[in-house]
Each structure stands twice: as C-alpha cells, then as structure tokens.
Write a protein that holds these residues in place. Sequence first.
Motif, PDB file in Angstrom:
ATOM      1  N   GLN A   1     -14.206  -0.418   6.683  1.00 53.25           N
ATOM      2  CA  GLN A   1     -14.775  -1.699   6.258  1.00 53.25           C
ATOM      3  C   GLN A   1     -16.278  -1.523   6.134  1.00 53.25           C
ATOM      4  O   GLN A   1     -16.952  -1.157   7.108  1.00 53.25           O
ATOM      5  N   GLU A   2     -16.806  -1.706   4.928  1.00 52.20           N
ATOM      6  CA  GLU A   2     -18.261  -1.674   4.730  1.00 52.20           C
ATOM      7  C   GLU A   2     -18.638  -2.983   4.060  1.00 52.20           C
ATOM      8  O   GLU A   2     -18.258  -3.231   2.924  1.00 52.20           O
ATOM      9  N   LYS A   3     -19.383  -3.787   4.775  1.00 44.69           N
ATOM     10  CA  LYS A   3     -19.709  -5.134   4.288  1.00 44.69           C
ATOM     11  C   LYS A   3     -18.411  -5.818   3.841  1.00 44.69           C
ATOM     12  O   LYS A   3     -17.493  -5.927   4.644  1.00 44.69           O
ATOM     13  N   ASN A   4     -18.323  -6.229   2.579  1.00 51.77           N
ATOM     14  CA  ASN A   4     -17.098  -6.938   2.183  1.00 51.77           C
ATOM     15  C   ASN A   4     -16.121  -6.066   1.390  1.00 51.77           C
ATOM     16  O   ASN A   4     -15.310  -6.562   0.609  1.00 51.77           O
ATOM     17  N   ILE A   5     -16.214  -4.746   1.592  1.00 53.48           N
ATOM     18  CA  ILE A   5     -15.278  -3.824   0.944  1.00 53.48           C
ATOM     19  C   ILE A   5     -14.399  -3.186   2.021  1.00 53.48           C
ATOM     20  O   ILE A   5     -14.914  -2.575   2.966  1.00 53.48           O
ATOM     21  N   ALA A   6     -13.085  -3.341   1.883  1.00 48.52           N
ATOM     22  CA  ALA A   6     -12.168  -2.805   2.892  1.00 48.52           C
ATOM     23  C   ALA A   6     -11.206  -1.809   2.268  1.00 48.52           C
ATOM     24  O   ALA A   6     -10.784  -1.971   1.122  1.00 48.52           O
ATOM     25  N   ILE A   7     -10.867  -0.757   3.028  1.00 53.00           N
ATOM     26  CA  ILE A   7      -9.803   0.154   2.605  1.00 53.00           C
ATOM     27  C   ILE A   7      -8.615  -0.044   3.540  1.00 53.00           C
ATOM     28  O   ILE A   7      -8.729   0.124   4.758  1.00 53.00           O
ATOM     29  N   LEU A   8      -7.490  -0.443   2.969  1.00 54.22           N
ATOM     30  CA  LEU A   8      -6.268  -0.661   3.736  1.00 54.22           C
ATOM     31  C   LEU A   8      -5.321   0.513   3.518  1.00 54.22           C
ATOM     32  O   LEU A   8      -5.280   1.099   2.436  1.00 54.22           O
ATOM     33  N   GLU A   9      -4.556   0.833   4.550  1.00 53.66           N
ATOM     34  CA  GLU A   9      -3.604   1.952   4.460  1.00 53.66           C
ATOM     35  C   GLU A   9      -2.202   1.442   4.765  1.00 53.66           C
ATOM     36  O   GLU A   9      -2.004   0.733   5.752  1.00 53.66           O
ATOM     37  N   PHE A  10      -1.243   1.830   3.944  1.00 56.41           N
ATOM     38  CA  PHE A  10       0.153   1.460   4.166  1.00 56.41           C
ATOM     39  C   PHE A  10       1.039   2.692   4.048  1.00 56.41           C
ATOM     40  O   PHE A  10       0.827   3.521   3.156  1.00 56.41           O
ATOM     41  N   VAL A  11       2.020   2.808   4.938  1.00 54.61           N
ATOM     42  CA  VAL A  11       2.976   3.921   4.864  1.00 54.61           C
ATOM     43  C   VAL A  11       4.377   3.331   4.930  1.00 54.61           C
ATOM     44  O   VAL A  11       4.809   2.838   5.976  1.00 54.61           O
ATOM     45  N   GLN A  12       5.061   3.332   3.819  1.00 58.69           N
ATOM     46  CA  GLN A  12       6.413   2.789   3.716  1.00 58.69           C
ATOM     47  C   GLN A  12       6.985   3.235   2.377  1.00 58.69           C
ATOM     48  O   GLN A  12       6.352   4.007   1.677  1.00 58.69           O
ATOM     49  N   GLU A  13       8.183   2.748   2.021  1.00 52.60           N
ATOM     50  CA  GLU A  13       8.745   3.196   0.746  1.00 52.60           C
ATOM     51  C   GLU A  13       7.875   2.736  -0.426  1.00 52.60           C
ATOM     52  O   GLU A  13       7.238   1.684  -0.377  1.00 52.60           O
ATOM     53  N   HIS A  14       7.870   3.564  -1.473  1.00 53.75           N
ATOM     54  CA  HIS A  14       7.111   3.300  -2.697  1.00 53.75           C
ATOM     55  C   HIS A  14       7.298   1.860  -3.200  1.00 53.75           C
ATOM     56  O   HIS A  14       6.321   1.168  -3.507  1.00 53.75           O
ATOM     57  N   ASP A  15       8.546   1.394  -3.256  1.00 56.27           N
ATOM     58  CA  ASP A  15       8.820   0.046  -3.767  1.00 56.27           C
ATOM     59  C   ASP A  15       8.201  -1.028  -2.871  1.00 56.27           C
ATOM     60  O   ASP A  15       7.744  -2.061  -3.354  1.00 56.27           O
TER      61      ASP A  15
END
Lengths: 167, 167
Positions: free
Chosen positions: B119-133
């Motif tokens: 998270q830098e100021k109002n920019i966030a990187i989210l990570e998800f690990v699950q099936e492609h769909d």
Amino acid sequence: MNDNEHSHTISVLVENEFGVLARVSGMFAGRGFNIDALSVAPTTDPKLSRITLITHGNDQIIEQILKQLNRLVDVLKVVDLSSEERVRRELMLVKIRSGNHQEKIQKILQAYSGNLLDQEKNIAILEFVQEHDKNNEVLTQLGDFEILETARSGNIAMQTGKKILAT
Amino acid sequence: MNDNEHSHTISVLVENEFGVLARVSGMFAGRGFNIDALSVAPTTDPKLSRITLITHGNDQIIEQILKQLNRLVDVLKVVDLSSEERVRRELMLVKIRSGNHQEKIQKILQAYSGNLLDQEKNIAILEFVQEHDKNNEVLTQLGDFEILETARSGNIAMQTGKKILAT
C-alpha cells in the motif's frame, strides 16, 4: 550462473495476437537466451496479455534481451523489474509423502506462511506463495521428505506505487 | 467459447532442453490451437521442467492438442487434469486505486482469502490465490475500483493423491 550473471525478472505487455508466445519464446531460443521460468495470462483488457519471465545473464546479455523483446511485433512494453521497486511472488505446489511427521510439516508451513492444500492418507500437497528464491529454500527445508512432484508459476511481478506496465 | 467448448487445464512434463517452450507454443500457433494462459518452471529434477496451460475447445480439438503435444520432441508426459481429481490454483496480483474504501477492500480480501501485499498512499496491490475462474469473479467484485493493472500466473495444477506427473 557465473559471478557476473544475475537473475532478472522481466514483465512484458503483449497484444493478445495469435502466436505471440511462440514469437517471444522463439526469439529467446533463436538467440541463445535462457528462460528460467515464464508465465503468460490475459489482463483486464482482452486485447492484451502479460508475460512475466525469469532469465539470467551478464549486463550485456540482459541489455540484448530487453532490446530484442522491444523489437518484436506485438510487444508493447518491456520492464526489467530488477531495477525497480516491485513485488515478486511465485506460487509453488509441492506434493510430499508426509508419513508420521505432521509436526515438522506444520513448522515449515508456519515458517513460510504455507498452506496444506490437500491430504490423502500419507500424501500431502503444500502450497507456498513467496519469492522464487524463497521457494527454493522451502525445497531444501523439505529435504527429509520424499518430494513426489512440484508445480511452480515462476515469479509474477509488479512495480509498487503508481508506475504500471502500460503503453 | 461456444457451448460445446470447454476450458481444459493440461500439465506437460518436458525435458529442460533449449527451445522447448518455443516448440510447444509454436505447435499451438502452427495448428491454430489457443493458449489462454501458460506457466513453465523447473522441477526438482534440473533436467525437467513442468508446463501448466489452460486451453479451450470442443472434445475433438482437445484430443488433437493432447495427441500433438505427445508427439513433440522433449515432451515426456501429458495429462489433461480436467478429467482427474486435482487442485488448481492461480496467483493473481491486482493493483487498484484504493481511495477511501478500505472497508470494502477488507471485505473482498476476507471473502476470497486475499492478502494486501503493498500500500503506497492510495495505491494498493492485492494478492489472491485460488482457481482462475474464481479470480475472474474477484475482478468483477472489484468493479467499483479503478483497476490499474493485473498480473496472473494462469492455473498451476496437480493431481491429488499418489498419482504424479512422471514418466
């Protein structure tokens, strides 16, 4: 790798045209550049895909790789993330014969924020998401176990902050 | 995709020879088969790499793809995981403009076991690990946000239990 060779993670934005992966990987093969790992998947723009690849070489080789990638038809943008503030993450699945060592497995899962994905009798599938090199460390830690198979994504990477891979 | 077309996740064990990715992706391009996503990375045996790819087509096309893959030099084993008991997981990074919506982001992270990676100021990187769909579903859920970029691995997959991808 020699002493003056380094591992580089490179992001490539490409037009989602037929055969673009064949052209990119063909360029590497044709010029004798290495691909240590690679992922390609669509972006939110259905016309574009994003390739993340790990390669290695000395500074001159890496410069050549970036130059040749930029020359390819359908390649819109190339960024060497090694010199940027970025996150790099790899998904790794490891199937092991777990035997009677649940405690040791739990310790390794905790140490590397891993996840027990599946357990059938004494066969377990573990999942780890962290940098590629850190996943190599897990495999060393799992050395006492029989590793039946692994499946890895290679690094998926992104610059932090507002810089994005776009034209 | 048409009604009689289905998405298939295929695992391919290949010899770690120069240009093997170019040969595999070149075969797809040459014969007009689609690659929706693909990952390739080394296995614990340094002589072997493992490719996981997502493709689609009707039964006849998929049969052709499996047949042509099996014919390629350096291809040791091909398994269509669609008809097997397996785990399928994709790593997806999403960079969004988070604004003043931390609560909504937290809800989405919780619902999909996601992770706030940066998270830098109002920019966030989210990570998800699950099936492609399922990751596609996340992108829909994030529809209210400005999605700045995504990076995805495509499915990484493995049969459960004692069956392994080996010769």
